[in-house]
Design an enzyme around this catalytic site. Structure first.
Site, PDB file in Angstrom:
ATOM      1  N   GLY A   1     129.363  68.814 135.305  1.00 16.96           N
ATOM      2  CA  GLY A   1     128.943  69.229 134.058  1.00 16.96           C
ATOM      3  C   GLY A   1     130.022  70.440 133.778  1.00 16.96           C
ATOM      4  O   GLY A   1     129.504  71.085 132.820  1.00 16.96           O
ATOM      5  N   LEU A   2     131.089  70.707 134.584  1.00 18.18           N
ATOM      6  CA  LEU A   2     131.999  72.080 134.071  1.00 18.18           C
ATOM      7  C   LEU A   2     133.164  71.768 133.688  1.00 18.18           C
ATOM      8  O   LEU A   2     133.974  72.671 133.577  1.00 18.18           O
ATOM      9  CB  LEU A   2     131.976  72.804 135.587  1.00 18.18           C
ATOM     10  CG  LEU A   2     130.396  73.233 136.166  1.00 18.18           C
ATOM     11  CD1 LEU A   2     130.837  73.751 137.487  1.00 18.18           C
ATOM     12  CD2 LEU A   2     129.528  73.928 135.348  1.00 18.18           C
TER      13      LEU A   2
ATOM     14  N   ASP B   1     134.324  69.881 125.319  1.00 20.57           N
ATOM     15  CA  ASP B   1     134.801  70.282 126.855  1.00 20.57           C
ATOM     16  C   ASP B   1     136.503  70.520 126.586  1.00 20.57           C
ATOM     17  O   ASP B   1     137.106  71.502 127.019  1.00 20.57           O
ATOM     18  CB  ASP B   1     134.809  69.210 127.768  1.00 20.57           C
ATOM     19  CG  ASP B   1     133.377  69.124 127.965  1.00 20.57           C
ATOM     20  OD1 ASP B   1     132.455  69.620 127.672  1.00 20.57           O
ATOM     21  OD2 ASP B   1     133.134  68.414 129.401  1.00 20.57           O
TER      22      ASP B   1
HETATM   23  O1  PMV Z   1     130.928  66.251 130.381  1.00 23.48           O
HETATM   24  P1  PMV Z   1     129.774  67.193 130.653  1.00 23.48           P
HETATM   25  O2  PMV Z   1     128.915  66.729 131.844  1.00 23.48           O
HETATM   26  O3  PMV Z   1     130.376  68.697 131.240  1.00 23.48           O
HETATM   27  O4  PMV Z   1     129.007  67.704 129.464  1.00 23.48           O
HETATM   28  C1  PMV Z   1     129.286  67.259 128.374  1.00 23.48           C
HETATM   29  C2  PMV Z   1     128.476  67.823 127.001  1.00 23.48           C
HETATM   30  C3  PMV Z   1     127.900  66.755 126.450  1.00 23.48           C
HETATM   31  O5  PMV Z   1     127.354  67.316 125.102  1.00 23.48           O
HETATM   32  C4  PMV Z   1     126.467  66.010 126.901  1.00 23.48           C
HETATM   33  C5  PMV Z   1     128.501  65.482 126.047  1.00 23.48           C
HETATM   34  C6  PMV Z   1     129.599  66.028 125.031  1.00 23.48           C
HETATM   35  O6  PMV Z   1     130.656  65.003 124.727  1.00 23.48           O
HETATM   36  O7  PMV Z   1     129.555  67.158 124.146  1.00 23.48           O
END
Ligand code: PMV
Length: 359
Positions: free
Chosen positions: A151-152, A198
């Site tokens: 999640g980073l 991201d």
């Molecule tokens: O890809 P991750 O796990 O770092 O998190 C993404 C964040 C979310 O809001 C869950 C998905 C998105 O596309 O914004």
């Protein structure tokens, strides 16, 4: 102690794939730096190659930690994120035969890009197409201080770093908007309906209030100081595609309830961005705790993540929550005056921490 550090530095240099001719020099600098980490080895290596006029081109990108608004951001709501500065770097050089990709820190070595339909290789294939260089072959090496699927933002950071490395190698003259667009295309490949947060943080490397409604809206946030964060990884990876799909499925069944949650998260992000900008960590921490409760309500938390959040709060965190897609992955704890206590408590409980956010 010295001998132990040297041994550790040798193993780190080997994970970073430092070539024989530079091995001892990199190990020595790693020990002196006190940062015996794979990303540091990659950095020293890059510097040495630069000095010796090496033939590789390098690109860097930030990881990210979401403080408020994940998942809601997929539905056009605001989110607040901070960069994890220069977490990833990429080197590219021309290759004779097929294109390959290596991520030594993740134990991926010279993998043929064509053989990897879903991971980093697939992103590389798309990048080569987007940049109009699909007919050429390259060896790509990625250095990462980010753990995988935590999640980073590692996948987006990889895409940005690779595009930047091609830009440097081939003199493409790409601006950040183009780099961000290519990385966004890679994110779509990786998990269908990304919000784009991201890749945007990976590209711009700044704290931001983010929203993608009809178009991309981002407000860069000026920070008064580095934010006192502790990031800790759970023992399970979190698959963004699965978590986002799960939320979508449940929202289809309980539309009004889910949309009410997303509205609340939107408000938390707007208030939180202002609290962050003025360094009001008591307020921001409270907002993060509420956000965590909402993430739990939409079922992206796990018993282990709940335990981690509870450990962080008991050790003095002003706020602690799941960060990223959840279902595993990481937590982030805002810990003014308590960074060491919170980190120690999480590590004593067996969790790996990333320490301060290097904003
Ligand atoms: O890809 P991750 O796990 O770092 O998190 C993404 C964040 C979310 O809001 C869950 C998905 C998105 O596309 O914004």
């Amino acid at each position: 102690q010295q001998g132990h550090m040297k041994l550790h530095a040798r193993s780190v240099a080997s994970s970073a794939d430092v070539p024989d001719e530079l091995f001892d020099a990199v190990v020595d600098e790693l020990v002196t730096s006190g940062e015996i980490k794979v990303w540091k080895a990659a950095e020293i290596l890059e510097e040495k190659r630069g000095r010796s006029g090496g033939q590789t081109a390098a690109g860097a990108a930030a990881g990210k930690v979401i403080l408020l608004g994940e998942h809601a951001v997929v539905y056009g709501k605001h989110a607040v994120a901070l960069p994890i500065a220069d977490a990833v770097s990429a080197e590219v050089r021309s290759a004779e035969q097929a294109s390959t990709v290596s991520v030594p820190a993740w134990n991926i070595r010279d993998q043929a890009v064509a053989d990897d339909a879903s991971g980093v290789g697939a992103a590389v294939t798309l990048i080569l197409q987007e940049l109009g260089i699909a007919d050429s072959h390259f060896a790509i090496r990625l250095h990462s201080s980010l753990p995988r699927a935590m999640g980073l933002g590692s996948s987006a950071a990889f895409a940005v770093a690779i595009v930047r490395a091609f830009d440097a190698e081939l003199g493409l003259g790409l601006d950040n908007a183009k780099i961000n667009a290519v990385a966004f295309a890679c994110e779509k490949l990786a998990h269908g309906t990304p919000s784009g947060i991201d890749n945007t943080v990976a590209t711009y490397g700044e704290a931001m209030l983010f929203r993608r409604a009809e178009s991309l809206e981002l407000e860069k946030l000026k920070l008064v100081e580095p934010v006192p964060l502790v990031i800790a990884c759970s023992s399970q990876s979190g698959l963004t595609a699965e978590q986002v799909a799960g939320v979508r499925r449940r929202r289809a069944q309980s539309r009004a309830q889910y949309d009410a949650v997303f509205e609340q998260m939107d408000a938390l992000s707007l208030t939180g961005a202002a609290a962050l900008a003025r360094g009001d960590y008591a307020e921001l921490g409270m907002l993060m705790n509420v956000c965590h409760g909402l993430l739990n309500a939409i079922e992206v938390s796990t018993p282990e993540l709940e335990a981690m959040v509870s450990i962080a709060r008991s050790a003095g965190a002003a706020g602690a929550k799941v960060t990223g897609s959840g279902g595993g992955g990481s937590i982030v704890a805002l810990s003014p005056g308590a960074v060491d206590d919170v980190r120690d408590a999480l590590e004593e409980a067996g969790f790996l921490t990333l320490g301060h956010s290097k904003t």
